[in-house]
Every structure is written in structure tokens, then in C-alpha cells.
Design an enzyme around this catalytic site. Structure first.
Site: not given
Ligand code: UGA
Length: 440
Positions: A12, A155, A159, A211, A258, A260, A267, A270
Site C-alpha cells: 500500500v 485504501e 494486489e 474499510k 468467482h 474458488g 487482507c 486478517k
Molecule cells: C482486497 C480488497 O479487494 C481491496 O479492495 C483492499 O484494498 C485490499 O484487500 C486491502 O485491504 O488491502 P486483495 O487482498 O489484494 O484486495 O485481493 P483481492 O482481489 O480482493 O483477492 C482476495 C482473495 O479473494 C484472493 O484469494 C482471491 O483469489 C479471492 N477471490 C476474489 C475469490 O476467490 N473470488 C473472487 O471472486 C474474488
């Protein structure tokens, strides 16, 4: 143009610092990690985030972006000071805010004139107030009266798409009691303001809450779709069609639907735990969040069981694993489902051949306890040589167009586990593989 300091150069902090300098501000990033700052000063970006390295390079070249270990230099010379340090989960699930409070002490120590202290780290509600109290206490010790304001500016970048997310946010949240600070913050995000990005102006506590409420909701949404996927599997329905149709309803939206192997990353795991703890401390039970945490843990464990059930047993079997990071386009493995699934498979007697485009950064040490049962490979096809099954855990783009004809020759067995549903059953089965998706 404001002069800005960003404390913390993690995902971040570094993205925020780089992009704020790209918006035209003068930015200085500070960190206690000398090695990291050293590397950044040499132009080496310590994390993998698409597009970030070139933005860092360009803005360093134009001298809008610099790095230091000197809090004194950074704080004294900036008007706006962002705190973007980690708030990892403690044993009891609460967020560890020590680094945030330490940053507040540094600010109190070096503040020399009016400053705006902006908290970007994800912090429990009330932390902004604590930051204010700490700075006031240090100023009192110094026998100084210097004005400052505190703003909560959570924020929402993800990632893997952090550069885009930071520069195209759905909203900017600004929590503060100070009109003056609010106006400066609008100037900091002036580029977005002009692009008509919605700005949510509120108080500190509300911004902090937004948040957690957002992240926990998204985690819950994923968990919901994962559980519906399990039911789909039992009743012969297809989760992808279900999710697509659900997503067409504007009230639901197609994003984060999605199915999975369970959510991971630094994030969602936690923040859901921290929110549950905050609720508990306040005598409230958010049962949906408790259920989400529990269901996600269970889900990650059930993935290895699913493989075993399909194969009879994995004892003495060789398995190709495609993808071990928690999502594509990152080298981050924190709370990745692979860290639950792979040790379970090894414990049941399997040997693994792993390929992930970014396994080199964390793969070896994160999977240290099962290292004798792992061969790390240089590409997806090398990982498939002589294996009994292929397990796709992370949906990197390069796994989306696998050459099944070539794979037929390499692979010994016929099992194909697609835990990200990136293939169609028919497409895979025509090459003689047995396809196992999630909820389809
Ligand atoms: C997440 C949030 O999406 C962000 O908005 C936030 O800023 C961030 O945490 C944070 O608090 O810093 P991030 O953890 O980087 O972002 O990635 P995501 O794309 O949200 O994915 C998180 C997890 O969910 C991954 O394991 C991903 O594979 C899973 N996921 C996501 C699914 O299994 N299905 C989905 O449809 C979307």
C-alpha cells in the site's frame, strides 16, 4: 502541489507513494527497513506489482519521488504525512497496530509546523484518535504547541491491479473533523477529484469502519458463492452460469462472484478476524462474519480432501501444482490457499512438482516444512512431467491457454483439478483428462 511523506513501503505504501508522485506531488517514502530503502534508492522495487517499477523509475528520474530512512528529514519537509504501515493479525485475531502507533510517535517527535497526518493502514475503529493522542503526548513532552490534524483515508487497492486501482478508485474516503485538512486532501487527490471520483467526507470512526465493512462484505460474498458452488456440485447445477446470472442483477453485481479454493491474501483473512474481534469487544456478534471466517477455513481444507476423494488416494502420487500465490500478478503468498492445501496433500503421501511465475520470492520458505516433497519447476510443462494429476490453484493468465495435446504426452495420469474454473469441462475432457472444477 503538496509535499507528501509516506511512512511504510509495503504494497500500500509504495504504490501510494509512487502514484501520488505520478499525480505531480513531491513524495518522500520512509521506512525503518534500511535494506529495502537501499534497494529502492538503487531503483530496485522489492515487490512484484504490474506497472509499478516503471512508475517508480520515472518519478525518481524526475525527482518527484525519493526514499529515506530518516523520519526527521521526511516529516520536517512534508505537509501531508501518510501512515501506510502493516497491521498484521495478532494471535487472538485483533489487528496489531504497534507500527501505526510507532509512526505516530515519530511524527510527534519531528513535527515542526502544521501537518496533516493521514492514516491509510487498515486500523481498528478508534486508532485515528489514538494517533492524535500520541502525537499530542509527544508534543507535550517536547513542550511544544504545534497544530496538526488527523485524517482517515482507507485504501481499497487490490494486489495485482494496485496501480490501476489507486488511480481509478470507485471512491475516496476522507474521515476528519477538520475542514482545512479536508481541503488539502482534495488537493492531494486533485487528479481524481477532477475526474469526478466520488469523495465520501465523514468522521474518523466512520472512515475506519468503511474499510472493515467493505473487506468483510467482499469476503462474505466470495464465501457465499463458494458454498453455493458446493451445492451446485451436488445437484448438477453450474456455478458459473448461476454467478453470471446473479451478477446481471445490478443489486448484486458480477464482481467477486468467482468460486474458488477460498479467499486468501494479506487482507480478507486478517480484516474479517479483526472485525469479529472489534464486534466482540463491543458486545456485538456479527454472526455472518463469524460464519464467513469459519467457512473459509473449512473450504481451504476441503480442497485437498476433494483431490483425495477423486483419486482414491494420493499416497505415492506425483502432483503438478500450477500457481501458489494467493492470486495472480503478485508474488505474495500470505494466507494463500496453497499453504493449507499442499501440506495436507504431502501429509497424505503425495509428492509435488510446483510452478508459479513468481514462486521464487516466497515459495521455498513458505513451504519449508514440506520441502523434501517438492520440486520447483521453471515452467508449467516441466511441472507436469510424469505426474498423476494437475492441480490449478492460481489463475495466472499463462495457465489459461494450456496446450492439452502437449500435456497428454507429459502427464502420466488423467486428473485435472481446476480450482479457479478457468476451463470448460468439455474442452478438457476431449483430451482424455478427467475434469474437476469448483461447483461445475
Ligand atoms: C482486497 C480488497 O479487494 C481491496 O479492495 C483492499 O484494498 C485490499 O484487500 C486491502 O485491504 O488491502 P486483495 O487482498 O489484494 O484486495 O485481493 P483481492 O482481489 O480482493 O483477492 C482476495 C482473495 O479473494 C484472493 O484469494 C482471491 O483469489 C479471492 N477471490 C476474489 C475469490 O476467490 N473470488 C473472487 O471472486 C474474488
Amino acid at each position: 502541489m503538496s509535499k507528501i511523506t509516506v511512512i511504510g513501503t509495503g504494497y500500500v505504501g509504495l504504490v501510494s507513494g509512487a502514484l501520488l508522485s505520478d499525480f505531480g506531488h513531491q513524495v518522500i517514502c520512509v521506512d525503518i527497513d534500511h535494506e529495502k530503502i537501499n534497494k529502492l534508492q538503487q531503483g530496485e522495487v522489492p515487490i512484484y506489482e504490474p506497472g509499478l517499477a516503471s512508475i517508480v523509475e520515472a518519478n525518481c528520474y524526475y525527482k518527484r519521488l525519493s526514499f529515506t530512512v530518516s523520519f526527521k528529514e521526511a516529516i520536517e519537509t512534508s505537509k501531508v504525512i501518510f501512515i501506510a504501515v502493516g497491521t498484521p493479525a495478532r494471535e487472538d485475531g485483533k489487528a496489531d497496530v504497534q507500527a501505526v502507533l510507532k509512526a505516530a510517535k515519530e511524527i510527534g517527535t519531528y513535527i515542526n509546523e502544521y501537518k496533516i497526518v493521514v492514516d491509510k493502514s487498515t486500523v481498528p475503529i478508534g486508532t485515528g484518535k489514538k494517533v492524535k493522542e500520541i502525537i499530542e503526548a509527544v508534543l507535550k513532552e517536547r513542550e511544544k504547541q504545534i497544530p496538526f490534524d488527523v485524517v482517515s483515508n482507507p485504501e481499497f487497492l487490490r494486489e495485482g491491479s494496485a496501480v490501476h486501482d489507486f488511480s481509478h478508485p470507485d471512491r475516496v474516503v476522507l474521515g476528519t473533523e477538520s475542514k482545512k485538512a479536508l481541503n488539502v486532501m482534495k488537493d492531494v487527490y486533485g487528479v481524481l477529484y477532477l475526474n469526478e471520483t466520488p469523495f465520501i467526507e465523514t468522521n474518523l470512526e466512520t472512515a475506519e469502519m468503511i474499510k472493515y465493512a467493505s473487506n468483510a462484505f467482499l469476503a462474505m460474498k466470495i464465501t457465499y458463492v463458494n458454498e453455493i458452488a458446493d451445492l451446485c456440485e451436488r445437484v448438477g447445477a453450474n456455478i458459473q452460469d448461476v454467478a453470471r446470472a446473479m451478477g446481471r442483477d445490478g443489486r448484486i453485481s458480477p464482481k467477486f462472484l468467482h468460486a474458488g479454493p477460498g479467499y486468501g491474501g494479506s487482507c480478507f483473512p486478517k480484516d474479517t478476524k479483526a472485525l469479529a474481534q472489534i464486534a466482540k469487544e463491543n458486545g456485538i456478534s456479527i454472526s455472518l462474519i463469524d460464519a464467513t471466517i469459519h467457512a473459509n477455513e473449512k473450504r481451504k481444507k476441503s480442497m485437498a480432501e476433494k483431490i483425495q476423494k477423486a483419486m482414491g488416494s494420493v499416497k505415492g502420487k506425483k502432483l503438478a501444482v500450477l500457481g501458489i500465490t494467493f492470486k495472480p500478478n503478485t508474488d505474495d503468498m500470505r494466507e494463500s490457499p496453497s499453504l493449507t492445501i499442499l501440506p495436507q496433500l504431502v501429509q497424505q503421501g503425495a509428492d509435488l512438482r510446483i510452478f508459479d511465475p513468481k514462486w521464487e520470492k516466497e515459495g521455498k520458505w513458505r513451504l519449508e516444512q514440506i520441502k523434501d516433497h517438492i520440486v520447483f519447476c521453471q515452467n508449467e510443462y516441466e511441472a507436469m512431467v510424469g505426474v498423476d494429476a494437475i492441480i490449478l490453484l492460481t489463475e495466472w493468465n499463462q495457465f489459461r491457454n494450456l496446450e492439452f495435446n502437449r500435456m497428454k504426452e507429459l502427464v502420466h495420469g488423467k486428473y485435472f483439478f481446476d480450482f479457479r474454473n478457468i476451463y470448460q469441462r468439455k474442452e478438457v475432457e476431449q483430451y482424455g483428462f478427467q475434469y474437476y472444477g469448483v461447483g461445475c
